[in-house]
Design an enzyme around this catalytic site. Sequence first.
Site, mmCIF file in Angstrom:
data_model
loop_
_atom_site.group_PDB
_atom_site.id
_atom_site.type_symbol
_atom_site.label_atom_id
_atom_site.label_comp_id
_atom_site.label_asym_id
_atom_site.label_seq_id
_atom_site.Cartn_x
_atom_site.Cartn_y
_atom_site.Cartn_z
ATOM 1 N N GLU A 1 0.880 -1.153 0.016
ATOM 2 C CA GLU A 1 0.136 -0.089 0.026
ATOM 3 C C GLU A 1 0.970 1.483 0.053
ATOM 4 O OE1 GLU A 1 -1.925 0.797 3.978
ATOM 5 O OE2 GLU A 1 -0.927 -0.894 4.269
ATOM 6 N N LYS B 1 -4.301 -3.987 14.812
ATOM 7 C CA LYS B 1 -3.935 -2.998 15.750
ATOM 8 C C LYS B 1 -4.624 -3.580 17.099
ATOM 9 C CE LYS B 1 -2.974 0.512 12.167
ATOM 10 N NZ LYS B 1 -3.601 -0.464 10.986
#
Length: 313
Positions: free
Chosen positions: A30, A164
Amino acid sequence: MNQHGSGIPLDFSEEVSEALQAGNPVVGLESNVITHGLPYPNNLSAAKQVEEAVRSSGSVPATIGIDSGRIIIGMSDTDIERFASASGIPKVSSRDLPVILAQGGMGATTVASSLVCAELAGIPFFSSAGIGGVHRDAETTMDISSDLIQFTRSKVAVVCAGAKNILDLKLTMEYLETHCVPLISYQSDDFPAFYCASSGIRSPHRIDDEEVIARVVENHWATGSNSSVLITTPPREEDAVDRDEAEAAVAAALADAEKEGIRGNAITKYLMRAVDKLTGGRTGEANMAVLISTAEVGGRLAAAHAKHLRAAL
């Protein structure tokens, strides 16, 4: 430039184009980490280190970006420099992709939009440090990352260091199970939490053999499924942050965010920065290390997958 059959213009770098035509391994990356991660020039250095980690493991990196109405598949050094030094480049998720392409501006791809682009380009592997997931209090906010939705739609294997720890990881795992997204932990028993080696949640499958993982990926798609295969790899022991320390920092950051009225799209960036400050910069350092170590593992797994496909011919 190559025009894809879908009508979406794909601009392949020569290196990526040659690798795909030869059946050599390519790993999608990305560009959001370049534009919305570290400040310049640290973001430029990080992007190059991530690409080098993929190359060192035997694969070709293909950093994905959007510019002038086309999707760049394999950003050049000049492209990466432009994205790293420019300001105001929008973060483009899969819902934004058709809009930014039509408007002809620049855009930085997230995990979700990168998966769309990788599948269009015929790239079966993608690497990211950490994926999005179900946010805490999602039962009232309905805040669920588009990454999870895209996993159910894109035929790409995703290598990451879990999700996360600012998220609700148990609900994230439940979502993946409900939507039948295969989850494999490579050389680990547990689902990792980004810069923490373990989330405390046992993974449904541990596989240490790269060839077996390649077979899992192909078997999943051979059954007719058009979804991703999620492969997690924990941070290196020397890079990992203690889970209890990280959780205490997240709890404090969440309390501060509530006091300041931080919600919606702004919450992730706020929490990541707050946790980094509360841990004395340790999570930021770990974040950088995980970007590199995950890319290296992604390159190895993509190489094993390409070898498996060649052997099956």
